[in-house]
Motif scaffolding. Structure first.
Motif, mmCIF file in Angstrom:
data_model
loop_
_atom_site.group_PDB
_atom_site.id
_atom_site.type_symbol
_atom_site.label_atom_id
_atom_site.label_comp_id
_atom_site.label_asym_id
_atom_site.label_seq_id
_atom_site.Cartn_x
_atom_site.Cartn_y
_atom_site.Cartn_z
ATOM 1 N N SER A 80 0.845 -1.184 0.000
ATOM 2 C CA SER A 80 0.000 0.000 0.000
ATOM 3 C C SER A 80 0.885 1.241 0.000
ATOM 4 N N VAL A 81 0.542 2.226 -0.819
ATOM 5 C CA VAL A 81 1.349 3.439 -0.947
ATOM 6 C C VAL A 81 0.571 4.629 -0.387
ATOM 7 N N VAL A 82 1.207 5.371 0.508
ATOM 8 C CA VAL A 82 0.648 6.608 1.031
ATOM 9 C C VAL A 82 1.491 7.754 0.491
ATOM 10 N N ASN A 83 0.845 8.683 -0.158
ATOM 11 C CA ASN A 83 1.546 9.828 -0.735
ATOM 12 C C ASN A 83 1.849 10.832 0.375
ATOM 13 N N GLY A 84 3.118 10.989 0.696
ATOM 14 C CA GLY A 84 3.543 11.963 1.696
ATOM 15 C C GLY A 84 3.893 13.301 1.088
ATOM 16 N N GLY A 85 3.475 13.511 -0.173
ATOM 17 C CA GLY A 85 3.749 14.763 -0.882
ATOM 18 C C GLY A 85 4.497 14.472 -2.170
ATOM 19 N N HIS B 71 -0.879 16.327 -1.249
ATOM 20 C CA HIS B 71 -0.396 15.996 0.096
ATOM 21 C C HIS B 71 -1.633 15.601 0.919
ATOM 22 N N PRO B 72 -2.194 14.425 0.655
ATOM 23 C CA PRO B 72 -3.491 14.064 1.237
ATOM 24 C C PRO B 72 -3.524 13.983 2.750
ATOM 25 N N THR B 73 -2.457 13.502 3.385
ATOM 26 C CA THR B 73 -2.519 13.377 4.839
ATOM 27 C C THR B 73 -2.477 14.730 5.526
ATOM 28 N N GLN B 74 -1.814 15.712 4.911
ATOM 29 C CA GLN B 74 -1.836 17.069 5.465
ATOM 30 C C GLN B 74 -3.251 17.624 5.399
ATOM 31 N N ALA B 75 -3.926 17.408 4.276
ATOM 32 C CA ALA B 75 -5.294 17.901 4.138
ATOM 33 C C ALA B 75 -6.220 17.252 5.157
#
Length: 342
Positions: A152-157, A163-167
């Motif tokens: 699984s890939v989480v985009n950290g920017g 930058h989905p987790t920042q949002a």
């Protein structure tokens, strides 16, 4: 109901399991392999992340602040750009859930010897990574990685794209203070054109029903929303260069970092001119609603996009954003890990 499994018996120092009852059953389940941006998330999925983050915040408030829910899960962080908040936040989040964490910096890996992104991702998968958190200077790099790995890939920017987790942590912070975001006015000020934070926040806020105003110099704004492709949510968006008008009735004001290279590229006449017209100050915040939140994704250039008294004033939740980032990233890791095929 969000339920976190107890730690194994031998982990005597870890916190007991969390049982956090929601007022209603979740209206969505997490089925996504990857988290690349917020434009594909429904309002229900965003709500699930925020609800799960509430449970994770409760874990963090305990004396130990750890559970063993993700024991046996390997989380790898691969950062091609420098980062303090995002990288540390993910590492703390993964360890708080009992996962094994491997931190890789591109400068210290085979990337420095010419290895391609795809080869690097495949190598990381081969050594047993379950979740890959990646930051890259090129837009679309996270999506490319996701196509070439079963992890699984989480985009950290990625570049100026997302930058989905920042949002999501920004939404979580807003919700804790203003409640339901439907109909709330959120003003994002600064270099919107090159901001991955602005893009991801826009889609998430619109999905939550917020009314978003993007404000800044004309050279740092999208000419139309067609240059910011994404889904259409129940909220709305307007683009303006008039800060005084934008701030009227605002419930949230978010300043974006101004990069000095924008001046070198001729997109700003001078930093002094930007400060004169667009710096967020206490005086300008008087046009917003009483108690309006002041936010910044960091790192801040105090005295440029935001005045020190605004950055650290009673309205500011900038430090809380950093704290909430751990709970939200715990929620994301938890949902993604538990959705993976066993």
């Amino acid at each position: 109901m969000v339920s976190i499994e107890p730690a194994a018996p031998e982990a005597a120092t870890e916190a007991p399991p969390l049982q956090a009852e929601a007022s209603t059953e979740p209206t969505a389940t997490w089925t996504r392999k990857d988290l690349l941006d917020t434009d594909v998330l429904s309002g229900e999925e965003i709500g699930l992340v925020l609800e799960t983050a509430d449970a994770m915040a409760e874990v963090r408030e305990r004396p130990v602040g750890r559970v063993a829910t993700l024991r046996g899960t390997t989380v790898v962080t691969l950062f091609y750009e420098n980062s303090t908040r995002t990288r540390a936040s993910f590492e703390i989040a993964a360890k708080a859930l009992g996962a094994d964490v491997i931190n890789l910096a591109a400068a210290g890996s085979s990337v420095g010897k010419g290895e391609s992104l795809i080869d690097t991702v495949r190598t990381i998968e081969a050594v047993g990574a379950d979740i890959l958190v990646m930051r890259h200077p090129s837009s679309g790099a996270a999506a490319l990685a996701a196509r070439h790995t079963d992890a699984s890939v989480v985009n950290g920017g990625d570049g100026a794209h997302a930058h989905p987790t920042q949002a999501l942590l920004d939404l979580y912070t807003m919700r804790r203070h203003v409640g339901d975001l439907a109909g709330r006015k959120v003003v994002i000020v600064g270099d919107v054109l090159h901001s991955r934070v602005a893009r991801s926040n826009l889609w998430a806020l619109m999905a939550a029903g917020a009314q978003v105003t993007l404000c800044g110099p004309a050279t740092l704004l999208p000419r139309t929303l067609r240059t910011l492709p994404g889904h259409e949510g129940p909220g709305g968006c307007e683009v303006t260069s008039d800060l005084e008008a934008a701030l009227l009735g605002a419930d949230v004001v978010m300043a974006l970092r101004i990069q000095r290279e924008r001046q070198e590229q001729g997109l700003l006449p001078s930093l002094r001119e930007y400060i004169r017209q667009y710096q967020i100050t206490e005086e300008r915040l008087a046009r917003a609603n009483p108690g309006a939140l002041v936010m910044h994704p960091g790192p801040m250039n105090e005295g440029v996009e935001i005045a020190p008294e605004a950055a650290h004033g009673l309205r500011s939740v900038v430090e809380e954003q950093v704290t909430n980032g751990v709970a939200v990233r715990m929620a994301i890791l938890y949902l993604m890990a538990t959705a993976r095929p066993r």
